[in-house]
Design an enzyme around this catalytic site. Sequence first.
Site, PDB file in Angstrom:
ATOM      1  N   HIS A 262      23.306 -30.297 -37.115  1.00 41.20           N
ATOM      2  CA  HIS A 262      22.048 -29.679 -37.527  1.00 41.20           C
ATOM      3  C   HIS A 262      21.896 -28.264 -36.958  1.00 41.20           C
ATOM      4  O   HIS A 262      21.242 -27.411 -37.566  1.00 41.20           O
ATOM      5  CB  HIS A 262      20.864 -30.547 -37.110  1.00 41.20           C
ATOM      6  CG  HIS A 262      20.718 -31.780 -37.936  1.00 41.20           C
ATOM      7  ND1 HIS A 262      20.082 -32.925 -37.480  1.00 41.20           N
ATOM      8  CD2 HIS A 262      21.125 -32.060 -39.204  1.00 41.20           C
ATOM      9  CE1 HIS A 262      20.110 -33.842 -38.424  1.00 41.20           C
ATOM     10  NE2 HIS A 262      20.734 -33.346 -39.481  1.00 41.20           N
ATOM     11  N   HIS A 392      27.204 -31.861 -49.298  1.00 44.12           N
ATOM     12  CA  HIS A 392      27.630 -31.016 -48.184  1.00 44.12           C
ATOM     13  C   HIS A 392      28.982 -30.368 -48.457  1.00 44.12           C
ATOM     14  O   HIS A 392      29.151 -29.152 -48.258  1.00 44.12           O
ATOM     15  CB  HIS A 392      27.716 -31.832 -46.895  1.00 44.12           C
ATOM     16  CG  HIS A 392      26.405 -32.297 -46.370  1.00 44.12           C
ATOM     17  ND1 HIS A 392      25.522 -31.479 -45.712  1.00 44.12           N
ATOM     18  CD2 HIS A 392      25.814 -33.520 -46.404  1.00 44.12           C
ATOM     19  CE1 HIS A 392      24.452 -32.165 -45.354  1.00 44.12           C
ATOM     20  NE2 HIS A 392      24.607 -33.401 -45.752  1.00 44.12           N
TER      21      HIS A 392
END
Length: 423
Positions: A262, A392
């Site tokens: 993150h 992703h």
Amino acid sequence: MTDAKLTLPKTNSSPWPNRPFHRQYLMRQANNLFDFFEAPSMNPKGGFFELDDDGNPLDADNATRQIHVTTRMVHCAVLGSLIGRPGSDEIVDHGMRYIWDRHRDPRRGGYVWSLDDAGVTNGAKQAYGHAFVLLAASSASLVGHPLAKEMLADVTEVINTRFWEEKSGSVRDEYNHDWSQLLPYRGQNANMHMTEALMAAFEATGNRDYLTKAERIAELIILKHAVPLGHRVAEHFDENWVLDRNYEGNEMFRPSGTTPGHWLEWARLLYQLWVLGEKRLSWMTGAARALFHQSIELGWDSVHGGFFYTLDWDNKPIMREKLWWPVSEAIGAAAYISAFDNEDYFQAWYRKLWDYAENHVIDHQRGGWLSELKEDLTPTSRLFVGKPDIYHALQACLIPLYPTTGSLTKGIIEADHTAKHLV
């Protein structure tokens, strides 16, 4: 020399994204991902299947459709449409209609987390899921989908009236199905993806309120919390945005400790937000570079390679598994930062990250990217079963190919516009 001090050879320092072969490689990898995910994921009963390692549907007889899977597939199919991949528009339509007809709760408002063929299996109304509805609607508007405008208006109203908290400049996390209970938990993950979606909505509509909200979330999560914590992104908070260091939740969506992946995701989003905000907020670029550095220094396994999934507050690994999405986000961040920062460090890590993905994560035999590796880089499936989604990895392949003028969709559109004027 440690991994963190990698530098490019002085005699061969041209960035990879500028090289014709590397650009062909990236597009080939993107096309392989489309081939693996798009057609096999199409559920004839609506929505999309999740796939096993061989690309076959999981629970094909009565598959559960989670909202983040449905919406991410729409967003990725829009990317396919924008770059000219045939078949993508049909997938956009298939997903948009499932979001509108099934995930949307027409009686109570909002969008439910998951369904199967019989109906709702988890009726929670989560900011995380609504962020991806906003992203899907914003993206679909760029290819003129007939539901996009109505969905964008609908989910925006829900976000503004149910989730947005003006005092803190953030979104609340989760309600139950009928909105009767708001959980006290506050988390950065939902707010991070809301930032991504708000930027996409700003680009799609020109409404600056979306951008202002995104900037306020970034200020709360990064400037107020991550920077004082040594550029480590805190994940879990109470309803007053007090950090909960001892939180233990869902290992997949709300794992304990911190998640270096993150930090990498925020590194790219901060640069993107800085660009969209006309480069007003100068703190964002320094914070983004520091987040990237810290993810490497603390999260990268210098023995085997790959990012540990989670760390404790002493920077020791909690979950030592290496997932596919942190390296995907690292690639995107390194590429985006390198467009503005000529420091060899980011170019060197861009190359090293692709070496790692090519040699350990990309499944050359069956297609797709391996979702989870053990510490020693052998495949495992403790957290994830199969290959969860395209989102992703696809963006890792495409971000380096397009202008860093905002989001990936904006970059593709601008590159296409420039090419037309050059003809």
